[in-house]
Scaffold this motif. Structure first.
Motif, mmCIF file in Angstrom:
data_model
loop_
_atom_site.group_PDB
_atom_site.id
_atom_site.type_symbol
_atom_site.label_atom_id
_atom_site.label_comp_id
_atom_site.label_asym_id
_atom_site.label_seq_id
_atom_site.Cartn_x
_atom_site.Cartn_y
_atom_site.Cartn_z
ATOM 1 N N VAL A 174 0.861 -1.182 0.000
ATOM 2 C CA VAL A 174 0.000 0.000 0.000
ATOM 3 C C VAL A 174 0.896 1.230 0.000
ATOM 4 O O VAL A 174 1.853 1.310 0.774
ATOM 5 C CB VAL A 174 -0.922 0.042 1.235
ATOM 6 N N ASN A 175 0.598 2.168 -0.881
ATOM 7 C CA ASN A 175 1.264 3.469 -0.868
ATOM 8 C C ASN A 175 0.226 4.483 -0.393
ATOM 9 O O ASN A 175 -0.756 4.747 -1.072
ATOM 10 C CB ASN A 175 1.783 3.828 -2.251
ATOM 11 N N VAL A 209 4.019 -1.187 3.579
ATOM 12 C CA VAL A 209 3.358 0.117 3.584
ATOM 13 C C VAL A 209 4.405 1.199 3.372
ATOM 14 O O VAL A 209 5.353 1.323 4.149
ATOM 15 C CB VAL A 209 2.607 0.372 4.903
ATOM 16 N N VAL A 210 4.226 1.956 2.307
ATOM 17 C CA VAL A 210 5.138 3.048 1.972
ATOM 18 C C VAL A 210 4.364 4.357 2.025
ATOM 19 O O VAL A 210 3.277 4.464 1.464
ATOM 20 C CB VAL A 210 5.750 2.839 0.568
ATOM 21 N N GLY A 227 4.810 4.629 11.379
ATOM 22 C CA GLY A 227 4.849 3.173 11.352
ATOM 23 C C GLY A 227 4.864 2.559 9.970
ATOM 24 O O GLY A 227 4.491 1.391 9.799
ATOM 25 N N ALA A 228 5.304 3.310 8.971
ATOM 26 C CA ALA A 228 5.439 2.759 7.617
ATOM 27 C C ALA A 228 6.760 2.015 7.493
ATOM 28 O O ALA A 228 7.669 2.194 8.315
ATOM 29 C CB ALA A 228 5.354 3.871 6.577
ATOM 30 N N ASP A 229 6.874 1.186 6.471
ATOM 31 C CA ASP A 229 8.132 0.478 6.227
ATOM 32 C C ASP A 229 9.170 1.397 5.604
ATOM 33 O O ASP A 229 10.365 1.218 5.802
ATOM 34 C CB ASP A 229 7.890 -0.722 5.295
ATOM 35 N N ALA A 230 8.715 2.369 4.844
ATOM 36 C CA ALA A 230 9.619 3.298 4.170
ATOM 37 C C ALA A 230 8.814 4.509 3.723
ATOM 38 O O ALA A 230 7.582 4.514 3.783
ATOM 39 C CB ALA A 230 10.303 2.630 2.973
ATOM 40 N N ALA A 231 9.525 5.535 3.276
ATOM 41 C CA ALA A 231 8.875 6.731 2.735
ATOM 42 C C ALA A 231 9.688 7.235 1.555
ATOM 43 O O ALA A 231 10.908 7.083 1.522
ATOM 44 C CB ALA A 231 8.755 7.819 3.802
ATOM 45 N N THR A 232 8.994 7.829 0.606
ATOM 46 C CA THR A 232 9.676 8.362 -0.572
ATOM 47 C C THR A 232 10.035 9.826 -0.355
ATOM 48 O O THR A 232 9.242 10.595 0.187
ATOM 49 C CB THR A 232 8.786 8.266 -1.826
ATOM 50 N N ASN A 256 13.186 -3.299 10.341
ATOM 51 C CA ASN A 256 13.289 -1.946 10.835
ATOM 52 C C ASN A 256 12.732 -0.975 9.807
ATOM 53 O O ASN A 256 12.722 -1.242 8.604
ATOM 54 C CB ASN A 256 14.757 -1.595 11.117
ATOM 55 N N PHE A 257 12.282 0.173 10.283
ATOM 56 C CA PHE A 257 11.810 1.190 9.370
ATOM 57 C C PHE A 257 12.980 1.733 8.550
ATOM 58 O O PHE A 257 14.108 1.730 8.982
ATOM 59 C CB PHE A 257 11.181 2.355 10.175
ATOM 60 N N ALA A 258 12.670 2.215 7.351
ATOM 61 C CA ALA A 258 13.711 2.771 6.496
ATOM 62 C C ALA A 258 13.212 4.060 5.852
ATOM 63 O O ALA A 258 12.020 4.184 5.577
ATOM 64 C CB ALA A 258 14.097 1.774 5.398
ATOM 65 N N TRP A 259 14.088 4.963 5.661
ATOM 66 C CA TRP A 259 13.781 6.219 4.938
ATOM 67 C C TRP A 259 14.582 6.182 3.661
ATOM 68 O O TRP A 259 15.796 6.247 3.679
ATOM 69 C CB TRP A 259 14.172 7.426 5.800
ATOM 70 N N ILE A 260 13.911 6.057 2.531
ATOM 71 C CA ILE A 260 14.617 5.818 1.264
ATOM 72 C C ILE A 260 14.464 7.043 0.388
ATOM 73 O O ILE A 260 13.368 7.527 0.214
ATOM 74 C CB ILE A 260 14.020 4.587 0.553
#
Length: 260
Positions: A174-175, A209-210, A227-232, A256-260
């Protein structure tokens, strides 16, 4: 305020602010073009705005390059205009709608058939329930469709409606997005609760979830807060961000969460 105070304090501040803005524009032609388009999108006559879009399309390497290179920064420029009290939030919303309409028309007329994949991933693209700015979701849906994903765009107006979508259908990811124009920092707790509920309702226990939106591009801690897995940071990263999140979810459900 005394005249002396205005002369010594306010006027120098305005001069510095105006000068720095001119310098910033001079240093970055792409930013200047986005700022110009933003101003034209909230003007009474849209002819000049669409003329600039057509001219930019003729120079762009591809329609998608126009979307990511001009439309996305224009959305941020609309938010800047609002922050400077140069327009209302309603005008920002209308400007984003014009951008989204132009993107859909260009996509329909010029984009080629999507890539064919033997086992395409499925992704649900939504705005945070209550968020009137759906430009991120629309842009990412177009980019991912071109890349061969099975894309589903929906507009749930409540957390319950969103939870029902992931409970009744199977999605790999899900985005979910906030405004591309406004920071919406006060919405982060609200999005955190939305993501918690959709994870609990999902048929897919490894759902990735992004998150997207201006606040995630400007605050590196925002992804963990919701609580997302990553963010753009930028729309050009959406597919890579989703794929990395899917791999992390498959390998380590508690990644772990990531900021990509």
């Amino acid at each position: 305020m005394h005249t002396e105070s205005i002369v010594s304090t306010v006027i120098p501040h305005l001069v510095v602010k105006h000068t720095s803005a001119k310098t910033r524009v001079a240093q970055d032609p792409a930013e200047a073009r986005a700022a110009e388009l933003a101003r034209l999108l909230i003007a009474p006559n849209l002819a000049d705005a669409f003329d600039l879009i057509h001219k930019s399309l003729a120079r762009a390497a591809s329609p998608t390059a126009l979307f990511t290179g001009l439309f996305e920064p224009t959305a941020r420029s609309l938010g800047n205009l609002w922050a400077e009290d140069a327009c209302s939030e309603f005008e920002v919303t209308i400007g984003l709608c014009h951008l989204q309409t132009a993107m859909r028309r260009i996509s329909f007329d010029l984009l080629s058939a999507p890539l064919a994949r033997s086992q395409p991933r499925s992704v649900l693209l939504v705005s945070q329930p209550g968020e009137p700015h759906s430009f991120c979701a629309a842009l990412h849906a177009e980019l991912l469709r071109q890349a061969g994903w099975n894309t589903v765009s929906e507009f749930p107006d409540t957390d319950r409606a969103l939870s029902e979508l992931v409970a009744n259908g199977w999605f790999d990811a899900v985005n979910i997005s906030l405004s591309p124009a406004l920071r919406r920092e006060h919405w982060l707790p609200r999005m955190a609760e939305t993501i918690r509920k959709l994870r609990a309702a999902s048929r897919n226990p490894a759902l990735a979830v992004v998150a997207s939106g201006r606040v995630f591009a400007e605050r590196s801690d925002a992804v963990a807060l919701v609580g997302a897995d990553a963010a753009t940071i930028s729309s050009v990263q959406i597919e890579r961000c989703l794929m990395r999140s899917l791999l992390n979810r498959t390998a380590r459900p508690a990644a772990n969460f990531a900021w990509i």
